[in-house]
Motif scaffolding. Sequence first.
Motif, short mmCIF file in Angstrom:
data_model
loop_
_atom_site.label_atom_id
_atom_site.label_comp_id
_atom_site.label_asym_id
_atom_site.label_seq_id
_atom_site.Cartn_x
_atom_site.Cartn_y
_atom_site.Cartn_z
N GLN A 272 0.84 -1.20 0.00
CA GLN A 272 0.00 0.00 0.00
C GLN A 272 0.87 1.24 0.00
OE1 GLN A 272 -3.24 0.85 0.29
NE2 GLN A 272 -4.32 -0.99 0.92
N TRP A 273 0.43 2.28 -0.68
CA TRP A 273 1.06 3.58 -0.52
C TRP A 273 0.58 4.18 0.81
CZ3 TRP A 273 5.16 4.74 -3.03
CH2 TRP A 273 5.35 4.29 -4.34
N VAL A 274 1.53 4.73 1.54
CA VAL A 274 1.19 5.28 2.85
C VAL A 274 1.57 6.76 2.90
CG1 VAL A 274 1.56 5.07 5.35
CG2 VAL A 274 1.62 3.02 3.90
N LEU A 275 0.59 7.58 3.17
CA LEU A 275 0.84 9.02 3.29
C LEU A 275 1.10 9.32 4.75
CD1 LEU A 275 0.70 11.64 1.53
CD2 LEU A 275 -1.66 11.89 2.32
N ARG A 276 2.20 10.01 5.00
CA ARG A 276 2.54 10.29 6.40
C ARG A 276 1.73 11.49 6.90
NH1 ARG A 276 6.92 8.59 8.76
NH2 ARG A 276 7.39 9.40 10.81
N GLN A 277 1.19 11.33 8.07
CA GLN A 277 0.41 12.43 8.64
C GLN A 277 0.60 12.40 10.14
OE1 GLN A 277 -2.05 14.83 7.06
NE2 GLN A 277 -1.44 15.57 9.09
N GLU A 278 1.28 13.41 10.68
CA GLU A 278 1.50 13.44 12.12
C GLU A 278 0.16 13.65 12.82
OE1 GLU A 278 4.34 12.50 13.04
OE2 GLU A 278 5.36 12.78 11.12
N ASN A 279 0.12 13.28 14.09
CA ASN A 279 -1.15 13.41 14.81
C ASN A 279 -0.95 14.08 16.17
OD1 ASN A 279 -3.78 13.25 15.57
ND2 ASN A 279 -3.73 11.06 16.06
N PRO A 280 -0.71 15.40 16.17
CA PRO A 280 -0.44 16.07 17.45
C PRO A 280 -1.69 16.13 18.34
CG PRO A 280 -0.59 17.68 15.67
CD PRO A 280 -0.70 16.32 15.03
N ALA A 281 -1.44 16.12 19.66
CA ALA A 281 -2.55 16.30 20.62
C ALA A 281 -2.85 17.79 20.70
CB ALA A 281 -2.12 15.78 21.98
N PHE A 282 -4.11 18.13 20.97
CA PHE A 282 -4.46 19.52 21.24
C PHE A 282 -4.13 19.80 22.71
CE2 PHE A 282 -7.53 18.85 17.65
CZ PHE A 282 -6.98 19.79 16.79
N SER A 283 -3.48 20.94 22.96
CA SER A 283 -3.16 21.30 24.35
C SER A 283 -4.42 21.84 25.05
CB SER A 283 -2.07 22.39 24.36
OG SER A 283 -2.61 23.57 23.80
N ASP A 284 -4.34 21.92 26.38
CA ASP A 284 -5.48 22.47 27.13
C ASP A 284 -5.75 23.90 26.68
OD1 ASP A 284 -5.82 20.13 28.42
OD2 ASP A 284 -4.73 20.72 30.25
N ALA A 285 -4.67 24.64 26.41
CA ALA A 285 -4.85 26.04 25.99
C ALA A 285 -5.58 26.09 24.63
CB ALA A 285 -3.49 26.71 25.87
N GLU A 286 -5.23 25.18 23.74
CA GLU A 286 -5.91 25.17 22.43
C GLU A 286 -7.40 24.84 22.59
OE1 GLU A 286 -2.93 23.77 18.94
OE2 GLU A 286 -2.96 22.47 20.71
N LYS A 287 -7.67 23.86 23.47
CA LYS A 287 -9.08 23.48 23.68
C LYS A 287 -9.87 24.65 24.28
CE LYS A 287 -7.86 18.70 24.62
NZ LYS A 287 -7.79 17.68 25.66
N ALA A 288 -9.21 25.36 25.22
CA ALA A 288 -9.87 26.52 25.84
C ALA A 288 -10.15 27.58 24.77
CB ALA A 288 -9.01 27.09 26.95
N ALA A 289 -9.21 27.75 23.87
CA ALA A 289 -9.40 28.74 22.80
C ALA A 289 -10.55 28.32 21.87
CB ALA A 289 -8.10 28.90 22.00
N PHE A 290 -10.64 27.02 21.59
CA PHE A 290 -11.75 26.54 20.74
C PHE A 290 -13.10 26.82 21.43
CE2 PHE A 290 -8.71 23.12 18.99
CZ PHE A 290 -8.37 23.92 17.91
N ARG A 291 -13.08 26.64 22.75
CA ARG A 291 -14.32 26.85 23.51
C ARG A 291 -14.71 28.34 23.49
NH1 ARG A 291 -12.48 24.33 28.02
NH2 ARG A 291 -12.32 22.36 26.90
N ALA A 292 -13.70 29.18 23.68
CA ALA A 292 -13.97 30.62 23.76
C ALA A 292 -14.22 31.22 22.38
CB ALA A 292 -12.79 31.32 24.43
N HIS A 293 -13.62 30.64 21.37
CA HIS A 293 -13.73 31.21 20.01
C HIS A 293 -14.14 30.13 19.02
CE1 HIS A 293 -11.77 34.79 21.56
NE2 HIS A 293 -10.86 33.99 22.12
N PRO A 294 -15.41 29.78 19.01
CA PRO A 294 -15.85 28.71 18.10
C PRO A 294 -15.53 29.01 16.64
CG PRO A 294 -17.67 29.47 19.53
CD PRO A 294 -16.50 30.36 19.79
N GLU A 295 -15.29 30.29 16.35
CA GLU A 295 -14.95 30.61 14.96
C GLU A 295 -13.62 29.97 14.55
OE1 GLU A 295 -15.24 32.78 17.41
OE2 GLU A 295 -13.50 34.09 17.48
N GLN A 296 -12.78 29.65 15.56
CA GLN A 296 -11.52 28.97 15.22
C GLN A 296 -11.82 27.56 14.69
OE1 GLN A 296 -8.62 28.84 18.35
NE2 GLN A 296 -8.49 31.06 18.52
N ILE A 297 -12.80 26.91 15.29
CA ILE A 297 -13.18 25.57 14.83
C ILE A 297 -13.75 25.68 13.41
CG2 ILE A 297 -14.72 23.60 15.21
CD1 ILE A 297 -14.57 24.07 18.16
#
Length: 489
Positions: A207-232
């Motif tokens: 199979q051809w395999v495309l590499r794609q990293e999978n970083p975790a979202f930090s607590d600060a990022e999640k808080a920003a998503f909550r406060a600014h849904p426009e980021q999502i």
Amino acid sequence: MSEENAARDLRVVIIGAGMAGLLSAIELRKAGITDYVIYEKADRLGGTWRENRYPGIACDVPSHFYCYSFAPNPDWSHQFSPGAEIQAYFENVARTYGVDREIRFGEEITRCEFVDGRWRITTKGGSEDEADVVIAATGVLHHPNIPEIPGLETFEGSSFHSARWEEALPLDGKRVGVIGTGSTGVQIVSALVDRVAKVSLFQRTAQWVLRQENPAFSDAEKAAFRAHPEQIEAIREEASEMFAQGFANAVIDPDSEQLRGIEEACRQNLEETVTDPELRERLRPDYRAACKRLVISPDFYESIQKPTAELVTDEIERVEPSGIRTRDGRLHELDVIVLATGFRADRFMRPMEIISRSGKRLDEIWAQRPSAYLSISVPDLPNFFMLNGPNGPVGNFSLIEIAELQFGYIMQLVDMIRSAKCREISASAAATSNFDAERVEAAKSTIWTTGCRSWYLDDRGIPATWPWTFDRFREEMSAPDLDDYDCID
Ligand code: NAP
């Protein structure tokens, strides 16, 4: 009579409490239709995420994009979140919208028959129901493909399909054989390689395999998503654009710059990550990238190079009580065999028996292969609509975005019935065969026909998938062309 008076109260039966069935229930309620029920054969909602619980399962569509547009989730743990989190998301959405109470669990519909303008529904347990409209949300990859390997039943260890994972089975320190190198097999190998004594991956086709990293979202990022849904919203728009332009357009044009880019990225991943030249050649496919459904992984090549992993490319001859014997005569001794061998993609809502207005069974209508106008409606099956039905966009897309667009279209047909403009509506036979002929012609020049075997291909080797741009899909889904429908008023 006023419009209001002419409106009919409709009863809707939804089949399946997976992503598309839950979506249908939520959207029907928003549209003011409250007389509906979801039938679910299992004892839990979640569809594919309920069934696929193998180690390493994750969605390779970005999490903020693989969720309903009306229910963003600031708490995704990763850019590509694990399956259990996605399952929890659907359970949470169903609770929030109250649709979990509208599901009849453990009730498998076995028969739908159109009689005197309504659908008569029978379940395995013998209960009966009637509906004006049926929405089949039964999933695409649902019926496990169990390979016919001689001796499989003689194996003395545990053997099961990846979608039937035996969760209680201890794996630590075991010798595990994984048959199949699709998205599933690759995820399982990466998840097991550090846990088991040995994982042997039986590869029939590289199979051809495309590499794609999978970083975790930090607590600060999640808080920003909550406060600014426009980021999502911004992430969703970017992902949608990337899939539509970068991927959907690439696969329908093998000469496109986008496809060349994907091929180069896959080739680089192989060249740069696999150090042993002999192993690298065994992992190198002999067909073009994206001909099969592209495998996306942050670490498959690293995993398969670990001392606890082995890539087996000799053909499987048979299974014996203690393991798998390959054609070179070698016995690979195993405690567990995982069949990551994919699904019967042509089954859709079968084995349900569906009887059309003129008394034909769906099995007869689909005797050659499944087909449907725009993958939604089948001639002679009035007021019966499918989500993620035959020949729709599948593969590396968000099936949620697709189902939402399809539901918007279906709702317009349902409104024709509700407003009594049509008592019975289904695609015309002519429109369906024209659509299919045009689709088949377009499918012949896609990447999927460039010389590989895959679950996209039907019995004629024609890709059973949407062969045009995603923009065209969006445009088609914006409003039904009523000239293509038979409407009985
Ligand atoms: P698949 O892509 O159909 O792959 C099945 C694998 O089993 C192939 O490698 C196939 O080999 C092999 N196989 C089948 N029969 C065999 C036999 N008799 N002997 C040896 N090998 C055999 O199935 P899948 O990996 O379960 O994936 C199915 C689809 O599910 C994917 O394409 C994707 O759309 C979806 N999926 C998505 C994710 C995600 O992250 N979003 C994760 C998992 C799955 P050949 O190639 O030689 O036929």
